[in-house]
Design a protein around this motif. Structure first.
Motif, PDB file in Angstrom:
ATOM      1  N   LEU A  45       0.764  -1.199   0.012  1.00 28.19           N
ATOM      2  CA  LEU A  45      -0.011   0.058   0.039  1.00 28.19           C
ATOM      3  C   LEU A  45       0.863   1.384  -0.063  1.00 28.19           C
ATOM      4  O   LEU A  45       0.562   2.270  -0.550  1.00 28.19           O
ATOM      5  N   GLU A  68       2.278   1.755  -3.423  1.00 26.85           N
ATOM      6  CA  GLU A  68       1.329   2.291  -4.389  1.00 26.85           C
ATOM      7  C   GLU A  68       0.819   3.487  -4.039  1.00 26.85           C
ATOM      8  O   GLU A  68       0.816   4.500  -5.167  1.00 26.85           O
ATOM      9  N   THR A  69       0.790   3.940  -2.968  1.00 26.37           N
ATOM     10  CA  THR A  69       0.629   5.336  -2.772  1.00 26.37           C
ATOM     11  C   THR A  69       1.765   6.295  -3.153  1.00 26.37           C
ATOM     12  O   THR A  69       1.453   7.602  -3.444  1.00 26.37           O
ATOM     13  N   GLN A  98       1.503   6.699  -6.806  1.00 21.67           N
ATOM     14  CA  GLN A  98       0.144   7.633  -7.302  1.00 21.67           C
ATOM     15  C   GLN A  98       0.783   9.038  -7.181  1.00 21.67           C
ATOM     16  O   GLN A  98       0.563   9.783  -7.668  1.00 21.67           O
ATOM     17  N   LEU A  99       1.542   9.407  -5.956  1.00 27.48           N
ATOM     18  CA  LEU A  99       1.650  10.827  -5.586  1.00 27.48           C
ATOM     19  C   LEU A  99       2.838  11.165  -6.177  1.00 27.48           C
ATOM     20  O   LEU A  99       3.056  12.395  -6.449  1.00 27.48           O
ATOM     21  N   LEU A 145       1.766   5.158   6.508  1.00 24.08           N
ATOM     22  CA  LEU A 145       1.079   5.605   5.343  1.00 24.08           C
ATOM     23  C   LEU A 145      -0.018   6.457   5.664  1.00 24.08           C
ATOM     24  O   LEU A 145       0.061   7.435   4.472  1.00 24.08           O
ATOM     25  N   ASN A 150       0.151  10.325   3.038  1.00 24.88           N
ATOM     26  CA  ASN A 150      -1.054  10.702   2.274  1.00 24.88           C
ATOM     27  C   ASN A 150      -1.138  12.391   2.597  1.00 24.88           C
ATOM     28  O   ASN A 150      -1.825  12.994   1.752  1.00 24.88           O
TER      29      ASN A 150
END
Length: 288
Positions: free
Chosen positions: A21, A24-25, A28-29, A62, A66
């Motif tokens: 996760l 993946e984050t 994406q960022l 995590l 974000n």
């Protein structure tokens, strides 16, 4: 009813999912994909960052990623490889000077790519070596790294003065015969390398995972970079480096790595096995 503590297998699987996760984050960022990096390396770096940030677990880390762009930047730097020093592994530079330099003298122009240059110490080392061998004026050294922060530091050519004594020892062990301090000026804190050295190196951001070849090179240094990749990504990078080499070009790996796969071995032949210097094997042109 409260669940009991996770057993070892459940803990391992839970941690793997949390790391997935996070990766993946981050992808994406930032656009940077670290999924094919060695998982033990990723795990170590995340646990170190967790400790430094005071996070209780990977889930907390995590959640913080974000909402905290500064933490994302820290993690990107954590994942990139920042281990370097001038004339690192002096025997490599000594053998390069003795055995590769004489062959480079046959070329009217010399193109060099240092992939994964970090903050530039080894790129400056190579520039000094080429200068001493009378080749720097006809050479163009391109030094790249995934980390924009590292590239910005490398471009300045400024290093802590307290490191110079160790760098000097490496320089002499690598075959240097001049006074090492001739290559830099210093104040009380930093050493600043001479423009004749810094101006010969072109620093750029480049991602070996997704970016393509940037030229055809006579020399490629990619030293102790692929040890942080899984086998599939190592093969991908080795193919990229092969495609980026002149037909008579040399690939220089680090002392902690080798061409481990059959796919990679068919692209190169050993030139100096101990120092991990390989010569391009023009496999596809030969039709082998």
């Amino acid at each position: 009813m409260m669940n009991g503590p996770l057993n070892i297998n459940e803990h391992v699987e839970h941690e793997k999912k949390q790391i997935d996760l996070i990766l993946e984050t981050v992808h994406q960022l930032s656009g940077f994909d670290f999924n094919n990096y060695n998982r033990n390396h990723i795990k170590r770096r995340l646990h170190l960052r967790m400790s430094q940030e005071g996070s209780s677990d990977l889930t907390s880390l995590l959640n913080e990623i974000n909402c905290n762009p500064q933490l994302l930047d820290k993690i990107l730097n954590d994942f990139s490889i920042q281990v370097t020093t001038m004339f690192r592994d002096p025997l490599f530079f000594l053998k390069f000077r003795r055995n590769v330099i004489p062959l480079l003298k046959n070329f009217p122009e010399i193109y060099v790519w240092h992939a994964g240059c970090s903050t530039g110490e080894e790129a400056y080392s190579l520039a000094i070596l080429l200068k001493e061998e009378g080749l720097l004026e006809r050479a163009r050294i391109y030094a790249t790294d995934i980390s924009e922060e590292a590239i910005n530091k490398a471009r300045i050519g400024k290093f802590p003065l307290h490191r110079m004594n160790n760098y000097r020892k490496n320089y002499y062990a690598a075959g240097g015969e001049l006074e090492f301090s001739e290559y830099y000026n210093a104040d009380d804190t930093y050493a600043y390398f001479d423009p004749s050295i810094t101006n010969s190196i072109y620093f750029h951001q480049h991602n070996l995972v997704v970016d393509g070849s940037i030229n055809e090179f006579h020399i490629i240094l990619c030293r102790n970079v692929c040890i942080y990749f899984n086998a599939d990504l190592q093969n991908h990078v080795h193919q990229l480096l092969h495609a980026s080499l002149h037909n008579e070009g040399f690939l220089c790996l680090g002392d902690q790595e080798s061409l481990i796969s059959l796919d990679s071995k068919k692209y190169f032949q050993e030139f100096d096995a101990k120092c991990k210097i390989y010569k391009k094997n023009d496999y596809f042109r030969s039709g082998s």
